[in-house]
Design a protein around this motif. Sequence first.
Motif, mmCIF file in Angstrom:
data_model
loop_
_atom_site.group_PDB
_atom_site.id
_atom_site.type_symbol
_atom_site.label_atom_id
_atom_site.label_comp_id
_atom_site.label_asym_id
_atom_site.label_seq_id
_atom_site.Cartn_x
_atom_site.Cartn_y
_atom_site.Cartn_z
ATOM 1 N N ALA A 309 -14.646 18.525 0.790
ATOM 2 C CA ALA A 309 -14.319 17.529 1.810
ATOM 3 C C ALA A 309 -14.559 16.140 1.237
ATOM 4 N N LEU A 310 -13.580 15.265 1.398
ATOM 5 C CA LEU A 310 -13.685 13.902 0.886
ATOM 6 C C LEU A 310 -13.198 12.931 1.952
ATOM 7 N N GLU A 311 -14.076 12.022 2.352
ATOM 8 C CA GLU A 311 -13.744 10.994 3.336
ATOM 9 C C GLU A 311 -14.016 9.632 2.707
ATOM 10 N N ILE A 312 -12.964 8.837 2.559
ATOM 11 C CA ILE A 312 -13.099 7.491 1.997
ATOM 12 C C ILE A 312 -12.457 6.536 2.996
ATOM 13 N N ARG A 313 -13.264 6.003 3.893
ATOM 14 C CA ARG A 313 -12.762 5.252 5.033
ATOM 15 C C ARG A 313 -13.104 3.764 4.894
ATOM 16 N N PHE A 314 -12.082 2.926 5.106
ATOM 17 C CA PHE A 314 -12.264 1.473 5.085
ATOM 18 C C PHE A 314 -12.929 1.017 3.781
ATOM 19 N N CYS A 315 -12.353 1.452 2.671
ATOM 20 C CA CYS A 315 -12.899 1.106 1.357
ATOM 21 C C CYS A 315 -11.911 0.325 0.510
ATOM 22 N N THR A 316 -10.849 -0.213 1.122
ATOM 23 C CA THR A 316 -9.828 -1.032 0.437
ATOM 24 C C THR A 316 -9.330 -0.357 -0.840
ATOM 25 N N LEU A 317 -8.896 0.865 -0.728
ATOM 26 C CA LEU A 317 -8.404 1.610 -1.885
ATOM 27 C C LEU A 317 -7.106 1.016 -2.409
ATOM 28 N N LEU A 318 -6.914 1.152 -3.716
ATOM 29 C CA LEU A 318 -5.682 0.723 -4.368
ATOM 30 C C LEU A 318 -4.855 1.944 -4.757
ATOM 31 N N ASP A 319 -3.604 1.700 -5.173
ATOM 32 C CA ASP A 319 -2.746 2.813 -5.586
ATOM 33 C C ASP A 319 -3.329 3.529 -6.807
ATOM 34 N N THR A 320 -4.058 2.789 -7.671
ATOM 35 C CA THR A 320 -4.672 3.428 -8.836
ATOM 36 C C THR A 320 -5.749 4.439 -8.417
ATOM 37 N N ASP A 321 -6.421 4.172 -7.303
ATOM 38 C CA ASP A 321 -7.425 5.111 -6.794
ATOM 39 C C ASP A 321 -6.771 6.403 -6.326
ATOM 40 N N ILE A 322 -5.655 6.274 -5.620
ATOM 41 C CA ILE A 322 -4.944 7.460 -5.123
ATOM 42 C C ILE A 322 -4.340 8.234 -6.294
ATOM 43 N N ILE A 323 -3.843 7.517 -7.297
ATOM 44 C CA ILE A 323 -3.287 8.180 -8.482
ATOM 45 C C ILE A 323 -4.371 8.981 -9.198
#
Length: 484
Positions: A309-323
């Motif tokens: 389980a991974l929850e990353i909420r309101f952390c201003t993620l970038l496309d590089t993070d999702i990649i």
Amino acid sequence: MSNPALPKLLELAAHSLLSNEVSAIPALDELTVDLFPSILTAAFSKGHKKALKALVQAWPFPFLRLGSLIVQWPNQDSVQAVLDGLETSPIHRTCARRSELRVLDLTLDFEQIQIKGVSEALAKFPFWLPSTVKVQMPQAMARHNLEDTRKGPKQPWEPVELHMNLFLRGPFRLNTFLLSLLTKVEESSGSLRLCCRKLHIEEMPFNSLLGVLKTLELDFIQELEVFDWFRALSEQRLFATQLGRICNLHSLKLAYYHWSFSPDGEQSSSYYLSQLSKLTHLQKLHLSYSYLSGNLQQVLSCLQAPLHALEIRFCTLLDTDIIYLSHSLHTTCLKKLDLSGNNLSYMVPGPLETLLGKVSGTLQHLTLNHCQLKDAHLKAILPALCCCSQLSSLGLSDNPVSKAGLLSLLEHTAGLMELKQVLYPIPVECCVYLHGLSWGPVNKGKLCQVQAEIQKFLQTVQRADMQWTPPLPLPLPVRLVQLD
């Protein structure tokens, strides 16, 4: 005499015996062990403190669970009397029978609290968290008791484990009960072990927190939640050291942590990450309200095993993070993914649907609330979303989607037979959206018509088991939902 009458008679007999505590306590030496649970229940219900203390000192079983009694009769004096019975020296015992107690389980049963419909138990014990699972005797404890049986009578001064879930917030020292409990454990010289399965820390003075952590058995903690992070670097390092010692941690929730990824910076988080790497049993990670832009890889790459389980909420993620997440080892096991509060609109088409495709084989819960997703974005991720055959819940609240986009989502996901719960966004026709977030007032009449169309479609495709609900504080009027 019928069997249903026996519990009532036993209860009456127990209360009769306890009506005179002076004579009841010596009688414990003569009672058979099967009578102890009924007498303890009766003593707890009426607050017979002397009897409770004596019962614990003569308890003939290795395991005593008090959670249900605390919920039914939330009396601090009764619980205190039970704790007073945990004396290590024979001179403090009021009866000759030796206690066999190894585990005193004080966790509150969440299900029973909900059924009772009141919060009296939690009001009496504001520092206790309810347990969502019924705790059974640990296998290690069961094996230990079997070995004791083979070896003969137990040896003196074997430690007793106190199981409870703690909610630590603010000046907890004002609560005399909790303070006396911690003091008792600290002064027991190891004969009492405070075992906390779930620990919640919020706005806690750091020195007080360190004192509590020194009292707890860190290897027993499985769930840890920390809100409002410590500002001083020295505090962060000290807490990180303690975190690295929680070797059996399964779930970690961190909010408002001030990450710093500069390797040469004084406030670098590298030491914290090195301690995080020691959590080899970690399965659930929740990060929220922290600035992680472009640095998700540094946090997740230190983990030794894939997360469930991974929850990353309101952390201003970038496309590089999702990649990075799409190609990480975690995608092979993820059952729950929550990316709420991050702007994912510019990652579609592209990284987001790639990520959904990678986790489609295992994903059961997906939450994308407040992600500024519009109709075109939903349309782009639909093919990957429809491949998530095990998906059982979907959250899309507060995304500026039109009624047509919502109905299209419904039509495509109705074939996901495991999908039972959908929290859908209020369509743009029903409220005003500002900067991608719903900004009232909500036109309840239009929203009821949308809900009616959804219900009609679900009936048509025979998906009555599928619940689509909007994020409203009150349920929609049933009479407006019905369509002929």
